[in-house]
Design an enzyme around this catalytic site. Structure first.
Site, short mmCIF file in Angstrom:
data_model
loop_
_atom_site.label_atom_id
_atom_site.label_comp_id
_atom_site.label_asym_id
_atom_site.label_seq_id
_atom_site.Cartn_x
_atom_site.Cartn_y
_atom_site.Cartn_z
N LYS A 80 31.62 28.74 2.10
CA LYS A 80 31.91 27.30 2.11
C LYS A 80 33.31 27.03 2.65
O LYS A 80 34.25 27.70 2.24
CB LYS A 80 31.82 26.74 0.68
CG LYS A 80 31.94 25.24 0.63
CD LYS A 80 32.66 24.74 -0.61
CE LYS A 80 34.16 24.83 -0.46
NZ LYS A 80 34.91 24.22 -1.56
N GLY B 18 2.03 -14.64 6.36
CA GLY B 18 1.20 -14.08 7.44
C GLY B 18 2.01 -13.76 8.68
O GLY B 18 3.15 -14.22 8.83
N GLU C 61 -9.86 -10.11 12.13
CA GLU C 61 -9.29 -9.16 11.17
C GLU C 61 -10.41 -8.43 10.43
O GLU C 61 -11.48 -8.99 10.19
CB GLU C 61 -8.40 -9.90 10.17
CG GLU C 61 -7.07 -10.34 10.75
CD GLU C 61 -6.32 -9.19 11.40
OE1 GLU C 61 -5.95 -8.24 10.71
OE2 GLU C 61 -6.12 -9.24 12.63
N TYR D 152 38.28 28.00 -7.74
CA TYR D 152 38.26 26.78 -8.58
C TYR D 152 38.70 27.13 -9.98
O TYR D 152 38.15 28.03 -10.63
CB TYR D 152 36.82 26.25 -8.58
CG TYR D 152 36.63 24.92 -9.27
CD1 TYR D 152 37.42 23.82 -8.95
CD2 TYR D 152 35.63 24.75 -10.24
CE1 TYR D 152 37.23 22.59 -9.57
CE2 TYR D 152 35.43 23.53 -10.85
CZ TYR D 152 36.23 22.45 -10.52
OH TYR D 152 36.04 21.24 -11.12
N ASP E 90 5.99 -1.70 11.38
CA ASP E 90 5.25 -0.56 10.82
C ASP E 90 4.41 0.15 11.87
O ASP E 90 3.50 0.90 11.54
CB ASP E 90 4.40 -1.00 9.61
CG ASP E 90 3.27 -1.96 9.99
OD1 ASP E 90 3.28 -2.48 11.12
OD2 ASP E 90 2.38 -2.18 9.14
N ARG F 165 0.81 -1.23 0.00
CA ARG F 165 0.00 0.00 0.00
C ARG F 165 0.85 1.28 0.00
O ARG F 165 0.33 2.37 -0.17
CB ARG F 165 -0.95 -0.02 1.22
CG ARG F 165 -2.05 -1.05 1.10
CD ARG F 165 -2.76 -1.32 2.41
NE ARG F 165 -2.03 -2.24 3.27
CZ ARG F 165 -2.45 -2.67 4.47
NH1 ARG F 165 -3.60 -2.22 4.95
NH2 ARG F 165 -1.74 -3.51 5.19
C1 UD1 Z 1 -1.97 -6.39 11.61
C2 UD1 Z 1 -2.82 -7.27 12.53
C3 UD1 Z 1 -4.04 -6.47 12.96
C4 UD1 Z 1 -3.62 -5.20 13.64
C5 UD1 Z 1 -2.66 -4.39 12.78
C6 UD1 Z 1 -2.05 -3.28 13.63
C7 UD1 Z 1 -2.55 -9.62 11.91
C8 UD1 Z 1 -3.14 -10.77 11.14
N1 UD1 Z 1 -3.22 -8.46 11.83
O1 UD1 Z 1 -2.71 -6.13 10.45
O2 UD1 Z 1 -4.84 -7.24 13.84
O3 UD1 Z 1 -4.77 -4.43 13.96
O4 UD1 Z 1 -1.58 -5.22 12.30
O5 UD1 Z 1 -1.22 -2.42 12.88
O6 UD1 Z 1 -1.54 -9.79 12.56
N2 UD1 Z 1 4.63 -9.14 8.20
C9 UD1 Z 1 5.66 -10.07 8.09
N3 UD1 Z 1 5.43 -11.24 7.45
C10 UD1 Z 1 4.23 -11.56 6.93
C11 UD1 Z 1 3.17 -10.63 7.05
C12 UD1 Z 1 3.40 -9.42 7.71
O7 UD1 Z 1 6.78 -9.82 8.55
O8 UD1 Z 1 4.10 -12.66 6.38
C13 UD1 Z 1 4.90 -7.87 8.90
C14 UD1 Z 1 4.72 -6.66 8.02
O9 UD1 Z 1 5.95 -6.34 7.39
C15 UD1 Z 1 4.29 -5.58 9.01
C16 UD1 Z 1 3.58 -6.37 10.10
O10 UD1 Z 1 3.98 -7.72 9.94
O11 UD1 Z 1 5.40 -4.92 9.57
C17 UD1 Z 1 2.06 -6.26 9.99
O12 UD1 Z 1 1.63 -6.73 8.73
P1 UD1 Z 1 0.48 -6.01 7.93
O13 UD1 Z 1 0.28 -6.76 6.68
O14 UD1 Z 1 0.74 -4.56 7.85
O15 UD1 Z 1 -0.75 -6.32 8.92
P2 UD1 Z 1 -2.08 -5.48 9.09
O16 UD1 Z 1 -3.00 -5.81 7.97
O17 UD1 Z 1 -1.76 -4.06 9.32
CA CA Z 2 0.08 -2.82 9.25
#
Ligand code: UD1
Ligand code: CA
Length: 459
Positions: free
Chosen positions: A355, A84, A158, A391, A108, A22
């Protein structure tokens, strides 16, 4: 209690393997910046004081994420395919001791504070599992917290899997939790990808633990901005402003006058003495130190510099990697480039660029000049439009100007060249050889009038 962690070790696990679709960017999501610091670094810094080591789960752009930070506490864990958040945490399990406490953070969610994490850990020490939730103004996109009639947490649904009734719930999952290594391992092993995204959701361990009669502690984060997730550029801008307002708030508590905190940016560290005033739209970058009673007028950028007591930085000036003396006057529209030292009571006026030069105490460069690779003594006066020609197209050369020298307007000093103490250079001179102390030196053609000359006529 069986669920308690039996040692005091805290293992942080930071999820940062996702692509961040996104964001619409070729840069990894967690390498975007708030306050000139990457999102992942914000999270690492928050966890650092609490954790014995930090597992960072990487996948997309893993090499660039690895290169972005350094610490002996970090263990990099590769999640090859992003199946996931639950799957992401599973990758760290070989590093996790069963009797340790795991602190799970999202790369994030950058504005999380160490104090909040500490409270979450205290709760988890009692029950073995605690969740950080928040009441969201706009819960859209977040996992919803499902509680029973006695307000006990039952599960997390979710957004994409929620029905209309569940979508009404405004208490949401921040993603941040603390859980013992033993419980985490147990429930991760039970996860199944039966949801709309076909992923292994970390959030599903909540329901598994509840079925197992684990009492899940939770607390609601009071400050919603602290736990906002960054999924797109809009979120990023909101996080930046929230972060800046917080910094401004802290600086004002310490006595800094900020004319408008909503037009203030500090992308680094700012140290200041008493009675400093920061007008609107000033940007500080890196390490900046202000003495006492410093005035920074609107639209200035100050980066990695030190500014002395009572200095006055007038509007639209840029100062980088430099030292400005006390009582100095800079600008408006001055540009002080790296490795410059401006003396006490010195003046650098409008449209002057300096400078890699030293300007002595009480010296003035008031208008429209370029001073580069130069050593200017004390109490020198450099007239309007003077240029040090440093220069030759290949090499840079030095200009030296002695104490008390007066350089007439619109002169060019062709470096390497040296102007003596108290020397005077006549206006409009092109100086190619050293000029002696105390004397007037000029190089311009003597003025003459051609009496027979006529303006050309149209044929
Ligand atoms: C996630 C949560 C949600 C919460 C929200 C808060 C889950 C299923 N959902 O949703 O409940 O409200 O964060 O901000 O956990 N990532 C990995 N590997 C993966 C998938 C994701 O490392 O396979 C990391 C992403 O890089 C990111 C974090 O996990 O830093 C969250 O992933 P993202 O896809 O942003 O989850 P959300 O949909 O925001
Ligand atoms: Ca997120």
């Amino acid at each position: 209690m069986p669920n308690q962690s039996t040692n005091n070790e805290v293992n942080a696990i930071i999820l940062a393997a996702g692509q961040g679709t996104r964001m619409n960017s070729s840069v990894s999501k967690v390498l975007h910046e708030v306050g000139n610091k990457t999102l992942i670094q914000h999270v690492i810094d928050a966890a650092m004081p609490l954790a014995s080591f930090i597992n960072v789960i990487i996948g997309h752009n893993s090499e660039s994420v690895k290169k972005s930070t350094q610490s002996n506490l970090i263990k990099w864990v590769l999640q090859k395919n992003q199946l996931g958040t639950g799957h992401a945490v599973m990758q760290a399990i070989p590093n996790i001791k069963k009797d340790s406490m795991c602190l799970i953070l999202y790369g994030d969610v950058p504005l999380i504070q160490t104090q909040t994490l500490l409270k979450l850990l205290e709760k988890a020490n009692k029950t073995g599992f605690s969740l950080l939730t928040v009441i969201a103004n706009d819960p859209s996109g977040y996992g919803r917290i499902i509680r029973d009639s006695s307000k006990s947490i039952q599960s997390i649904i979710e957004h994409k899997d929620a029905n209309t009734e569940e979508l009404e719930i405004d208490e949401v999952n921040t993603g941040i939790m603390a859980i013992t290594g033993a419980l985490l391992t147990k429930y991760l092993n039970q996860l199944e990808p039966n949801n709309s995204q076909g992923e292994l959701y970390l959030t599903d361990i909540v329901e598994k633990a509840v079925k197992d009669n684990v009492n899940i502690a939770s607390f609601i984060c009071e400050n919603a901005t602290e736990v906002m997730g960054i999924n797109d550029k809009n979120n990023l801008a909101k996080a930046e402003r929230a972060y800046q307002l917080k910094i401004a708030d802290e600086l004002m508590k310490d006595g800094l006058t900020i004319k408008d905190p909503s037009r203030f940016d500090c992308r680094g560290n700012l140290i200041f003495g008493n009675d400093c005033i920061i007008d609107v739209n000033v940007v500080f970058e890196g390490e900046v130190q202000l003495g006492k009673n410093v005035l920074i007028s609107p639209n200035c950028i100050i980066k990695n510099s030190k500014i002395g007591d009572n200095a006055n930085i007038m509007p639209n000036s840029i100062i980088e990697d430099s030292v400005i003396g006390s009582h100095a006057n800079i600008g408006p529209f001055a540009r002080i480039r790296p490795e410059t030292k401006i003396g006490n009571h010195a003046k650098i006026g409008n449209f002057v660029e300096v400078k890699k030069s030293t300007i002595g105490d009480n010296s003035k460069v008031s208008h429209l000049s370029y001073i580069g690779d130069s050593q200017v003594g004390k109490s020198a006066n450099i007239g309007a439009g003077v240029i040090t020609c440093n220069y030759d197209g290949v090499n840079k050369s030095q200009t030296t100007i002695g104490d008390g020298a007066f350089i007439g307007s619109n002169s060019q000093l062709i470096a390497p060249v040296s102007i003596g103490k108290n020397a005077t250079i006549g206006a409009g001179s092109t100086i190619t050889q050293n000029a002696p102390d105390d004397k007037l030196t000029l190089s311009r053609h003597k003025q003459s009038t051609i009496s027979k000359w006529k303006r050309p006529q149209k044929k």
